[in-house]
Write an enzyme that holds these catalytic residues in place. Sequence first.
Site, PDB file in Angstrom:
ATOM      1  N   ARG A 233       0.845  -1.181   0.000  1.00 33.00           N
ATOM      2  CA  ARG A 233       0.000   0.000   0.000  1.00 33.00           C
ATOM      3  C   ARG A 233       0.892   1.247   0.000  1.00 33.00           C
ATOM      4  NH1 ARG A 233      -3.457  -2.644  -1.659  1.00 33.00           N
ATOM      5  NH2 ARG A 233      -5.567  -2.969  -0.905  1.00 33.00           N
ATOM      6  N   ASP A 257       4.678  -0.126  -7.044  1.00 32.93           N
ATOM      7  CA  ASP A 257       3.414  -0.400  -7.727  1.00 32.93           C
ATOM      8  C   ASP A 257       2.272   0.354  -7.063  1.00 32.93           C
ATOM      9  OD1 ASP A 257       1.850  -1.854  -9.704  1.00 32.93           O
ATOM     10  OD2 ASP A 257       1.002  -2.967  -8.010  1.00 32.93           O
ATOM     11  N   GLU A 262      -2.201   7.792  -5.032  1.00 31.28           N
ATOM     12  CA  GLU A 262      -2.656   7.165  -6.282  1.00 31.28           C
ATOM     13  C   GLU A 262      -4.178   7.236  -6.507  1.00 31.28           C
ATOM     14  OE1 GLU A 262      -1.434   3.022  -5.216  1.00 31.28           O
ATOM     15  OE2 GLU A 262      -3.537   2.525  -5.569  1.00 31.28           O
ATOM     16  N   HIS A 294      -0.435   0.163  -9.829  1.00 27.83           N
ATOM     17  CA  HIS A 294      -1.158  -0.809  -9.003  1.00 27.83           C
ATOM     18  C   HIS A 294      -1.638  -1.996  -9.854  1.00 27.83           C
ATOM     19  CE1 HIS A 294      -3.224  -0.902  -4.825  1.00 27.83           C
ATOM     20  NE2 HIS A 294      -3.017  -2.140  -5.255  1.00 27.83           N
TER      21      HIS A 294
HETATM   22  C1  COI Z   1      -5.897  -5.772  -3.121  1.00 25.89           C
HETATM   23  O1  COI Z   1      -6.487  -6.797  -3.461  1.00 25.89           O
HETATM   24  O2  COI Z   1      -5.865  -5.415  -1.924  1.00 25.89           O
HETATM   25  C2  COI Z   1      -5.222  -4.954  -4.131  1.00 25.89           C
HETATM   26  O3  COI Z   1      -4.396  -4.168  -3.814  1.00 25.89           O
HETATM   27  C3  COI Z   1      -5.655  -5.104  -5.566  1.00 25.89           C
HETATM   28  C4  COI Z   1      -6.570  -4.004  -6.000  1.00 25.89           C
HETATM   29  C5  COI Z   1      -5.859  -2.866  -6.598  1.00 25.89           C
HETATM   30  C6  COI Z   1      -7.538  -4.439  -7.050  1.00 25.89           C
END
Ligand code: COI
Length: 328
Positions: A233, A257, A262, A294
């Site tokens: 994150r 990423d 973001e 991401h």
């Molecule tokens: C999650 O599943 O927690 C992610 O970070 C993926 C999301 C960006 C779809």
Amino acid sequence: MIKLFVYAMREYDEKPCFDRWCRELGVELGYTTEDPTPDTLSLAQGYDAVCVLLNELDADSIRRLHQMGVKYLSTRTVGFDHIDLEAAQALHMPVVHAFYPPQGVANYTILLMLLCCRKMKLILERSLTRNFTLQGCMGSELSNLTVGILGTGQIGSTVIRHLAGFGCKILAYDPYPRDDLNELAKYVTLEELYQQADIISLHIPASKENRHIIGREALHQMREGVILVNTGRGDLIDSEALIEALDAGKVGGAGLDVLEDEAGLFFHDISAGPPLTREMALLRAHPSVIITPHTAFYTDEAVEHMVMNAVKGVVACAQGGENPFLVS
Ligand code: COI
């Protein structure tokens, strides 16, 4: 029949999965490609549940959804830091999340490690202008490096298992060490990990305590030229402190990423605006920083599981009884 309203639907890949799983589980589907905003919340009127992606559901939105009769909140992500759980709990609205196999994100994490230690941004940028020179492009070999994995949950432990084949030395930090990793990684203190790792990869949840865990103080303890990788994150890293450390050469590279600012930018075509935030623009322009929007999660396998489990979670809420998808 339970009625589910999906926000931020991607019609090109998620929609066929939702159609299939809703048909299979007897769920009526409504959707919009828009994010949930004060203007789009009313679209969920008359539905039992809403499903979001990484979209923020704050206390006000949750209250509005509750007033409209929505009973369950579902996120087709593993992480749930975008949902105000206290607000949902106060209104007795169960929140369910969608887990998916960790190997996609783990593979991508190792990809970012390799791209950074082989200076791939520089190599690719130069070759676009037919500059095929070597000076400045010498990398280091992952197999010779010490990699520190911060957080050994599902994804962190999978990264460790996959990394083991590269022959690098692996250090790990987690408040709850796992015996099954003892053969592959050495658990150390956070300070030892910062001091000894050439690459540090973040796999801890976003929480109040973990916000900016990689800030000036942590960066100060790290090795000169350390490479940071973040597929967790964005707000785990203090971007401002990272920019300073990159400029000072303390951090030698970063594969990011996720970024703390973001939201509203990633997953959108913003080629015509709005402008990037200052931090994002500076990080993006840095020759040793690789930024991806991401996308570590984004594989056929993961999307199938995210959609399936988002729907199954809502069905389990409606049926009552044990619900493995419930956010605790
Ligand atoms: C999650 O599943 O927690 C992610 O970070 C993926 C999301 C960006 C779809």
